[in-house]
Design a protein around this motif. Sequence first.
Motif, PDB file in Angstrom:
ATOM      1  N   THR A   1      24.415  -6.200  95.679  1.00  0.00           N
ATOM      2  CA  THR A   1      24.320  -6.694  97.053  1.00  0.00           C
ATOM      3  C   THR A   1      24.469  -5.599  98.094  1.00  0.00           C
ATOM      4  OG1 THR A   1      26.676  -7.208  97.122  1.00  0.00           O
ATOM      5  CG2 THR A   1      25.181  -8.970  96.392  1.00  0.00           C
ATOM      6  N   ARG A   2      25.002  -4.439  97.658  1.00  0.00           N
ATOM      7  CA  ARG A   2      25.212  -3.370  98.630  1.00  0.00           C
ATOM      8  C   ARG A   2      25.547  -2.086  97.882  1.00  0.00           C
ATOM      9  NH1 ARG A   2      29.998  -3.278 103.100  1.00  0.00           N
ATOM     10  NH2 ARG A   2      31.183  -4.018 101.326  1.00  0.00           N
ATOM     11  N   VAL A   3      25.096  -0.966  98.389  1.00  0.00           N
ATOM     12  CA  VAL A   3      25.461   0.347  97.866  1.00  0.00           C
ATOM     13  C   VAL A   3      26.098   1.128  99.010  1.00  0.00           C
ATOM     14  CG1 VAL A   3      24.601   2.509  96.897  1.00  0.00           C
ATOM     15  CG2 VAL A   3      23.588   0.340  96.179  1.00  0.00           C
ATOM     16  N   VAL A   4      27.268   1.705  98.757  1.00  0.00           N
ATOM     17  CA  VAL A   4      27.990   2.426  99.800  1.00  0.00           C
ATOM     18  C   VAL A   4      28.301   3.841  99.318  1.00  0.00           C
ATOM     19  CG1 VAL A   4      30.072   2.478 101.237  1.00  0.00           C
ATOM     20  CG2 VAL A   4      29.035   0.282 100.630  1.00  0.00           C
ATOM     21  N   PRO A   5      27.765   4.856  99.993  1.00  0.00           N
ATOM     22  CA  PRO A   5      28.116   6.224  99.603  1.00  0.00           C
ATOM     23  C   PRO A   5      29.571   6.535  99.954  1.00  0.00           C
ATOM     24  CG  PRO A   5      26.693   6.247 101.534  1.00  0.00           C
ATOM     25  CD  PRO A   5      26.825   4.818 101.098  1.00  0.00           C
ATOM     26  N   ILE A   6      30.223   7.301  99.073  1.00  0.00           N
ATOM     27  CA  ILE A   6      31.578   7.786  99.331  1.00  0.00           C
ATOM     28  C   ILE A   6      31.469   9.271  99.606  1.00  0.00           C
ATOM     29  CG2 ILE A   6      33.906   8.104  98.416  1.00  0.00           C
ATOM     30  CD1 ILE A   6      33.279   5.731  96.504  1.00  0.00           C
ATOM     31  N   ILE A   7      31.893   9.681 100.786  1.00  0.00           N
ATOM     32  CA  ILE A   7      31.792  11.072 101.202  1.00  0.00           C
ATOM     33  C   ILE A   7      33.181  11.686 101.205  1.00  0.00           C
ATOM     34  CG2 ILE A   7      31.156  12.598 103.109  1.00  0.00           C
ATOM     35  CD1 ILE A   7      28.917  10.632 103.752  1.00  0.00           C
ATOM     36  N   ARG A   8      33.323  12.752 100.470  1.00  0.00           N
ATOM     37  CA  ARG A   8      34.612  13.455 100.361  1.00  0.00           C
ATOM     38  C   ARG A   8      34.825  14.292 101.606  1.00  0.00           C
ATOM     39  NH1 ARG A   8      39.143  15.638  99.479  1.00  0.00           N
ATOM     40  NH2 ARG A   8      39.788  16.544  97.507  1.00  0.00           N
ATOM     41  N   VAL A   9      35.993  14.145 102.217  1.00  0.00           N
ATOM     42  CA  VAL A   9      36.378  14.925 103.397  1.00  0.00           C
ATOM     43  C   VAL A   9      37.763  15.511 103.161  1.00  0.00           C
ATOM     44  CG1 VAL A   9      34.943  13.549 104.973  1.00  0.00           C
ATOM     45  CG2 VAL A   9      37.330  12.908 104.619  1.00  0.00           C
ATOM     46  N   THR A  10      38.104  16.541 103.907  1.00  0.00           N
ATOM     47  CA  THR A  10      39.421  17.164 103.741  1.00  0.00           C
ATOM     48  C   THR A  10      40.421  16.697 104.791  1.00  0.00           C
ATOM     49  OG1 THR A  10      38.723  19.084 105.032  1.00  0.00           O
ATOM     50  CG2 THR A  10      38.468  19.225 102.642  1.00  0.00           C
TER      51      THR A  10
ATOM     52  N   PHE B   1      40.722  11.467  98.665  1.00  0.00           N
ATOM     53  CA  PHE B   1      41.175  11.385  97.275  1.00  0.00           C
ATOM     54  C   PHE B   1      40.437  12.430  96.440  1.00  0.00           C
ATOM     55  CE2 PHE B   1      42.759   7.381  98.739  1.00  0.00           C
ATOM     56  CZ  PHE B   1      43.821   7.062  97.899  1.00  0.00           C
ATOM     57  N   ALA B   2      41.168  13.180  95.628  1.00  0.00           N
ATOM     58  CA  ALA B   2      40.610  14.273  94.836  1.00  0.00           C
ATOM     59  C   ALA B   2      39.500  13.818  93.893  1.00  0.00           C
ATOM     60  CB  ALA B   2      41.718  14.966  94.043  1.00  0.00           C
ATOM     61  N   GLY B   3      39.570  12.624  93.365  1.00  0.00           N
ATOM     62  CA  GLY B   3      38.571  12.159  92.412  1.00  0.00           C
ATOM     63  C   GLY B   3      37.304  11.604  93.021  1.00  0.00           C
ATOM     64  N   ASP B   4      37.208  11.602  94.338  1.00  0.00           N
ATOM     65  CA  ASP B   4      36.048  11.002  95.011  1.00  0.00           C
ATOM     66  C   ASP B   4      35.002  12.039  95.403  1.00  0.00           C
ATOM     67  OD1 ASP B   4      36.908   8.426  94.717  1.00  0.00           O
ATOM     68  OD2 ASP B   4      37.819   8.289  96.691  1.00  0.00           O
ATOM     69  N   GLY B   5      34.573  12.835  94.445  1.00  0.00           N
ATOM     70  CA  GLY B   5      33.493  13.775  94.687  1.00  0.00           C
ATOM     71  C   GLY B   5      33.964  15.078  95.289  1.00  0.00           C
ATOM     72  N   VAL B   6      33.006  15.813  95.814  1.00  0.00           N
ATOM     73  CA  VAL B   6      33.269  17.109  96.425  1.00  0.00           C
ATOM     74  C   VAL B   6      32.654  17.144  97.814  1.00  0.00           C
ATOM     75  CG1 VAL B   6      33.351  18.334  94.213  1.00  0.00           C
ATOM     76  CG2 VAL B   6      31.183  18.126  95.415  1.00  0.00           C
ATOM     77  N   THR B   7      33.168  18.027  98.649  1.00  0.00           N
ATOM     78  CA  THR B   7      32.555  18.195  99.970  1.00  0.00           C
ATOM     79  C   THR B   7      31.212  18.903  99.792  1.00  0.00           C
ATOM     80  OG1 THR B   7      33.707  20.279 100.321  1.00  0.00           O
ATOM     81  CG2 THR B   7      34.772  18.289 101.173  1.00  0.00           C
ATOM     82  N   GLY B   8      30.369  18.776 100.785  1.00  0.00           N
ATOM     83  CA  GLY B   8      29.054  19.411 100.731  1.00  0.00           C
ATOM     84  C   GLY B   8      27.977  18.516 100.147  1.00  0.00           C
ATOM     85  N   THR B   9      28.242  17.221 100.097  1.00  0.00           N
ATOM     86  CA  THR B   9      27.268  16.272  99.554  1.00  0.00           C
ATOM     87  C   THR B   9      26.288  15.846 100.650  1.00  0.00           C
ATOM     88  OG1 THR B   9      27.070  14.303  98.177  1.00  0.00           O
ATOM     89  CG2 THR B   9      28.612  14.185 100.020  1.00  0.00           C
ATOM     90  N   ALA B  10      25.337  14.995 100.304  1.00  0.00           N
ATOM     91  CA  ALA B  10      24.357  14.526 101.283  1.00  0.00           C
ATOM     92  C   ALA B  10      24.132  13.030 101.126  1.00  0.00           C
ATOM     93  CB  ALA B  10      23.038  15.266 101.110  1.00  0.00           C
ATOM     94  N   ALA B  11      23.802  12.382 102.233  1.00  0.00           N
ATOM     95  CA  ALA B  11      23.413  10.968 102.231  1.00  0.00           C
ATOM     96  C   ALA B  11      22.206  10.840 103.149  1.00  0.00           C
ATOM     97  CB  ALA B  11      24.551  10.085 102.731  1.00  0.00           C
ATOM     98  N   TYR B  12      21.277   9.967 102.778  1.00  0.00           N
ATOM     99  CA  TYR B  12      20.061   9.753 103.569  1.00  0.00           C
ATOM    100  C   TYR B  12      20.162   8.424 104.287  1.00  0.00           C
ATOM    101  CZ  TYR B  12      15.222  10.556 104.867  1.00  0.00           C
ATOM    102  OH  TYR B  12      14.079  10.823 105.591  1.00  0.00           O
ATOM    103  N   LEU B  13      19.881   8.433 105.590  1.00  0.00           N
ATOM    104  CA  LEU B  13      19.911   7.223 106.395  1.00  0.00           C
ATOM    105  C   LEU B  13      18.525   6.996 106.989  1.00  0.00           C
ATOM    106  CD1 LEU B  13      22.832   8.772 106.688  1.00  0.00           C
ATOM    107  CD2 LEU B  13      23.289   6.820 108.155  1.00  0.00           C
TER     108      LEU B  13
END
Length: 131
Positions: free
Chosen positions: A4-13, A58-70
């Motif tokens: 029903t929905r996809v939500v990107p998780i973006i890692r931030v510091t 959260f440390a397990g939620d990916g790495v910084t420097g990722t990308a998302a398309y809108l």
Amino acid sequence: MAVTRVVPIIRVTDIRSAIEFYCSTLGFVADFSYSASPDGPVYAGVSLEGHQIHLSTFAGDGVTGTAAYLYVDDVDAVFGNFLRAGLKTPGNPNSPVEEAPVDQSWGMREFYVKDPDGNTLRFGSPISQRG
């Protein structure tokens, strides 16, 4: 079963500066924020016109420097709104797509925005939709 929905998780510091950037500069709305402890990592949701992105320290939620398309209806209007809200382009002539919308060879008109952690939001609309 249906997705029903996809939500990107973006890692931030730094969750505060990330929420400030997404909400004040890009016009997102802060939906929620969760932390297991006062000094612990934070998980937050922000949305733009009902479409949500999650921000996480959260440390397990990916790495910084990722990308998302809108995908947007009018990439030029969105870019103009961001500039009026205070978006500063990097002044990098070697990356015109970070300076203003650009027609790409794959049929999209796009511009890219980097958040304070170097994550890239790519905004685009089909070239054929331009008048």
